[in-house]
Design an enzyme around this catalytic site. Sequence first.
Site, short mmCIF file in Angstrom:
data_model
loop_
_atom_site.label_atom_id
_atom_site.label_comp_id
_atom_site.label_asym_id
_atom_site.label_seq_id
_atom_site.Cartn_x
_atom_site.Cartn_y
_atom_site.Cartn_z
N LYS A 80 0.83 -1.20 0.00
CA LYS A 80 0.00 0.00 0.00
C LYS A 80 0.87 1.26 0.00
O LYS A 80 1.92 1.29 0.67
CB LYS A 80 -0.90 -0.04 1.24
N SER A 155 -9.44 1.81 3.55
CA SER A 155 -8.58 2.50 2.63
C SER A 155 -7.68 1.59 1.79
O SER A 155 -7.04 2.07 0.84
CB SER A 155 -7.71 3.49 3.42
N SER A 179 -9.72 -0.68 7.53
CA SER A 179 -9.13 -0.52 6.20
C SER A 179 -8.50 -1.77 5.61
O SER A 179 -8.10 -1.76 4.44
CB SER A 179 -8.08 0.60 6.23
#
Length: 466
Positions: A80, A155, A179
Amino acid sequence: MDQIWKMTASEIAAAVRSKKLSATEVTHAHLERLDNVNLKINAVVQDCRKDALQAAQQVDEAIARGEDPGVLCGVPVTIKVNVDQKGYATTNGLRLLEKQVAESDSPVVSNIRKAGGVIVGRTNTPAFSLRWFTKNSLHGQTLNPRNKDITPGGSSGGAAAAVAAGICALGHGTDIAGSIRFPAYACGLHGLRPSLGRVPAYNSSAAERYIGAQLMAVSGPIARSISDIAISLTAMAASDPRDPWYVPAPLGQQDFPKRAALVVAPDGMHVADEVRAALIDAADKLKAVGWTIDEVNCPPLRPAADINAQLWMAETLFSAKDMMCQEADPDAQFVFDQMLNDVGEIDLDSVMKALQMRAGLVREWAVFLRDYPLVVCPVSGELPFVQQSDLQSEDAFAKVFEAQLTQRALPVIGVPSLSVATGEIQGRPVGVQLIAPDYREDILLAAGLDLEAAGEPIRVAEPNWA
């Protein structure tokens, strides 16, 4: 080559270790898959192919020397964009950080490399990693490869979309309010939020985080099988002296009673009929393989969710308010304003009282989990949301916010939780959330394996829309 990107991480690691496949061959297959599908879904926003092929070659050379590269032997992984990876910008979805290139790897990235993982790309996140949807002004919007009309989650939406589409076998995600767990849920995958301190964390490219993020933010894996969750946790959880919160707890622990609490609607939250049915079905499947299931009420979650919002908003106000204004991402600003309105005034007194209340909630949950070492509850009160539905109005945001009660609450408690995919309803994935005591991810994995064995294998999604 066509089938390699459909393999699970465990299958790939075994095949590479036994020389049935080379890590280079596996990497080429996944890079080709990235080229074929990423333009449609925009999951990977930083391409790491040159480094990936070099890493794959190193794995192959180690095997040729008779060495074992590690549990992720040749497995394609994505990272990420909100954690440091040497040579790449840690953007966190922000134009302001587009040039913030990391000079060293974060511990989780370093651990993945040490375990033989091959990083093929870096995945999208909403601006400031602030939403359960994945869109920002720098990298654009990520689509869900199973259904472009619903969110891929956030996210870590890019990570989940990449795993679901076969771009990688494992996706790294972070979780401060769902997330990891919600993107896994939305994309029909499994996702583990480990215990606080289980996976070491540190970004040298940024200032130290305030107490809220230190207590609540963790890294963890998203995958298409429970065995993949297990091997990736083993890799990610290796010790690193840079994280003062790291806890060297053993991954395999003592036996436990197969006793679970079914909590269909924690704290009276609204739960859609489809989600309720999935929970009851999961409980029945666990019962069929020897688990004792009691439908009970769990300790409070709503106060914990309130604390999450207080600490998260305090973090943003004190460390990123100026950046929020400068970035001028309209989606992030709307969400931030709604959350701030919900929390009310934030000052030293409110933060100290939130931390004081947290201790009592952690204690109450610890006692409850002693009696029920597994809890089965909703990941979300609703099926995955329609894309961008949180931005439609203040009422629409409030509905999304309420549906994510468990997502927001559990990071305050600090216990591990696992989102387990259980099927699909009318084009939308559905699943359940499992909770266990501190550092007992082994209980989650055991229950996850039981649910997985009673269902259908997770298929790779084909984003075949025009």
